[in-house]
Scaffold this motif. Sequence first.
Motif, PDB file in Angstrom:
ATOM      1  N   LEU A 193      29.160  31.031  45.659  1.00 56.64           N
ATOM      2  CA  LEU A 193      27.806  30.965  45.109  1.00 56.64           C
ATOM      3  C   LEU A 193      27.240  32.375  44.941  1.00 56.64           C
ATOM      4  O   LEU A 193      26.645  32.685  43.907  1.00 56.64           O
ATOM      5  CB  LEU A 193      26.899  30.129  46.014  1.00 56.64           C
ATOM      6  CG  LEU A 193      25.436  30.036  45.589  1.00 56.64           C
ATOM      7  CD1 LEU A 193      25.299  29.352  44.238  1.00 56.64           C
ATOM      8  CD2 LEU A 193      24.621  29.323  46.647  1.00 56.64           C
ATOM      9  N   ALA A 194      27.415  33.219  45.942  1.00 57.47           N
ATOM     10  CA  ALA A 194      26.923  34.596  45.860  1.00 57.47           C
ATOM     11  C   ALA A 194      27.598  35.334  44.704  1.00 57.47           C
ATOM     12  O   ALA A 194      26.944  36.070  43.958  1.00 57.47           O
ATOM     13  CB  ALA A 194      27.158  35.325  47.177  1.00 57.47           C
ATOM     14  N   ARG A 195      28.905  35.113  44.536  1.00 49.62           N
ATOM     15  CA  ARG A 195      29.620  35.765  43.442  1.00 49.62           C
ATOM     16  C   ARG A 195      29.095  35.281  42.094  1.00 49.62           C
ATOM     17  O   ARG A 195      28.827  36.076  41.184  1.00 49.62           O
ATOM     18  CB  ARG A 195      31.122  35.482  43.547  1.00 49.62           C
ATOM     19  CG  ARG A 195      31.975  36.237  42.519  1.00 49.62           C
ATOM     20  CD  ARG A 195      33.430  35.808  42.569  1.00 49.62           C
ATOM     21  NE  ARG A 195      33.629  34.472  42.060  1.00 49.62           N
ATOM     22  CZ  ARG A 195      33.623  34.139  40.757  1.00 49.62           C
ATOM     23  NH1 ARG A 195      33.388  35.044  39.849  1.00 49.62           N
ATOM     24  NH2 ARG A 195      33.833  32.895  40.376  1.00 49.62           N
ATOM     25  N   LEU A 196      28.884  33.964  41.978  1.00 50.46           N
ATOM     26  CA  LEU A 196      28.386  33.401  40.724  1.00 50.46           C
ATOM     27  C   LEU A 196      26.948  33.840  40.442  1.00 50.46           C
ATOM     28  O   LEU A 196      26.588  34.069  39.282  1.00 50.46           O
ATOM     29  CB  LEU A 196      28.489  31.876  40.747  1.00 50.46           C
ATOM     30  CG  LEU A 196      29.910  31.318  40.701  1.00 50.46           C
ATOM     31  CD1 LEU A 196      29.889  29.803  40.861  1.00 50.46           C
ATOM     32  CD2 LEU A 196      30.627  31.718  39.426  1.00 50.46           C
ATOM     33  N   GLU A 197      26.141  33.958  41.488  1.00 52.83           N
ATOM     34  CA  GLU A 197      24.783  34.467  41.288  1.00 52.83           C
ATOM     35  C   GLU A 197      24.822  35.910  40.798  1.00 52.83           C
ATOM     36  O   GLU A 197      23.995  36.306  39.980  1.00 52.83           O
ATOM     37  CB  GLU A 197      23.971  34.352  42.578  1.00 52.83           C
ATOM     38  CG  GLU A 197      23.515  32.942  42.874  1.00 52.83           C
ATOM     39  CD  GLU A 197      22.813  32.803  44.217  1.00 52.83           C
ATOM     40  OE1 GLU A 197      22.938  33.718  45.075  1.00 52.83           O
ATOM     41  OE2 GLU A 197      22.154  31.770  44.424  1.00 52.83           O
ATOM     42  N   GLY A 198      25.773  36.695  41.302  1.00 57.44           N
ATOM     43  CA  GLY A 198      25.942  38.065  40.817  1.00 57.44           C
ATOM     44  C   GLY A 198      26.324  38.088  39.348  1.00 57.44           C
ATOM     45  O   GLY A 198      25.798  38.889  38.562  1.00 57.44           O
ATOM     46  N   VAL A 199      27.228  37.184  38.960  1.00 52.26           N
ATOM     47  CA  VAL A 199      27.629  37.088  37.548  1.00 52.26           C
ATOM     48  C   VAL A 199      26.436  36.667  36.702  1.00 52.26           C
ATOM     49  O   VAL A 199      26.194  37.224  35.623  1.00 52.26           O
ATOM     50  CB  VAL A 199      28.803  36.091  37.384  1.00 52.26           C
ATOM     51  CG1 VAL A 199      29.061  35.780  35.932  1.00 52.26           C
ATOM     52  CG2 VAL A 199      30.061  36.647  38.044  1.00 52.26           C
ATOM     53  N   GLU A 200      25.676  35.683  37.192  1.00 53.64           N
ATOM     54  CA  GLU A 200      24.492  35.217  36.459  1.00 53.64           C
ATOM     55  C   GLU A 200      23.482  36.353  36.299  1.00 53.64           C
ATOM     56  O   GLU A 200      22.910  36.534  35.219  1.00 53.64           O
ATOM     57  CB  GLU A 200      23.848  34.043  37.192  1.00 53.64           C
ATOM     58  CG  GLU A 200      22.604  33.516  36.496  1.00 53.64           C
ATOM     59  CD  GLU A 200      21.885  32.437  37.290  1.00 53.64           C
ATOM     60  OE1 GLU A 200      21.225  31.612  36.645  1.00 53.64           O
ATOM     61  OE2 GLU A 200      21.976  32.441  38.527  1.00 53.64           O
ATOM     62  N   PHE A 201      23.264  37.129  37.350  1.00 53.58           N
ATOM     63  CA  PHE A 201      22.336  38.256  37.285  1.00 53.58           C
ATOM     64  C   PHE A 201      22.810  39.268  36.250  1.00 53.58           C
ATOM     65  O   PHE A 201      22.009  39.765  35.452  1.00 53.58           O
ATOM     66  CB  PHE A 201      22.208  38.908  38.669  1.00 53.58           C
ATOM     67  CG  PHE A 201      21.297  40.104  38.677  1.00 53.58           C
ATOM     68  CD1 PHE A 201      19.925  39.933  38.634  1.00 53.58           C
ATOM     69  CD2 PHE A 201      21.824  41.384  38.715  1.00 53.58           C
ATOM     70  CE1 PHE A 201      19.077  41.030  38.634  1.00 53.58           C
ATOM     71  CE2 PHE A 201      20.986  42.487  38.719  1.00 53.58           C
ATOM     72  CZ  PHE A 201      19.608  42.314  38.678  1.00 53.58           C
ATOM     73  N   THR A 202      24.114  39.559  36.248  1.00 56.70           N
ATOM     74  CA  THR A 202      24.668  40.500  35.273  1.00 56.70           C
ATOM     75  C   THR A 202      24.474  39.978  33.857  1.00 56.70           C
ATOM     76  O   THR A 202      24.105  40.736  32.949  1.00 56.70           O
ATOM     77  CB  THR A 202      26.169  40.737  35.559  1.00 56.70           C
ATOM     78  OG1 THR A 202      26.315  41.215  36.898  1.00 56.70           O
ATOM     79  CG2 THR A 202      26.756  41.744  34.600  1.00 56.70           C
ATOM     80  N   MET A 203      24.705  38.674  33.667  1.00 59.69           N
ATOM     81  CA  MET A 203      24.522  38.085  32.342  1.00 59.69           C
ATOM     82  C   MET A 203      23.057  38.162  31.910  1.00 59.69           C
ATOM     83  O   MET A 203      22.770  38.447  30.733  1.00 59.69           O
ATOM     84  CB  MET A 203      24.999  36.629  32.349  1.00 59.69           C
ATOM     85  CG  MET A 203      26.510  36.498  32.447  1.00 59.69           C
ATOM     86  SD  MET A 203      27.097  34.814  32.724  1.00 59.69           S
ATOM     87  CE  MET A 203      26.384  33.932  31.377  1.00 59.69           C
TER      88      MET A 203
END
Length: 173
Positions: free
Chosen positions: A65-75
């Motif tokens: 989840l933390a990794r995906l939130e990081g990806v979402e933030f980058t997007m």
Amino acid sequence: AEAIKKEINDMTEAPDTRVLSERKQSLRNEIRQIETYLGRKEYIKNNSDRISDLEKELRKKSEELARLEGVEFTMMQFAKARIAAVEDKINGLFSITKFKMVDTQINGGEVEVCEAMADGIPYSTQNNAMRFNMGIDVINAICKSEGITAPIFADNSESVNDIIPTLSQMIRL
């Protein structure tokens, strides 16, 4: 012979096993209690193992989840940068008209919009003279980007004191 008959009759009587039966029942009850206890202990061990497995899975899911939130933030940052770049490029085509591409809401969220503005005031709330000049500005930008000029029929131009310059022929009505 009478003594032998009496002894035989005494032997044929069933021995009193009531005490032994009670002891046997007592031992069976103890065995059931121990089995119940051992069953609970096994149940507790199985549940503890399951809890441990679920905690490990929770840690993995939390990391994912933390990794995906990081990806979402980058997007989201990329989308903001892209919109800002598009906004800058579009606004570079106009002299007085600027387009607002993102509107920040009260809750901090952002909504993509495309609103023409002049001096920070939306087109819909501008006076007639500014609307007229913003229209001329849009025509100038289109003519410039397409490399053409077209005649402009300007109705109610008498209500505008300062008309922005244009390369197109203006026919004032």
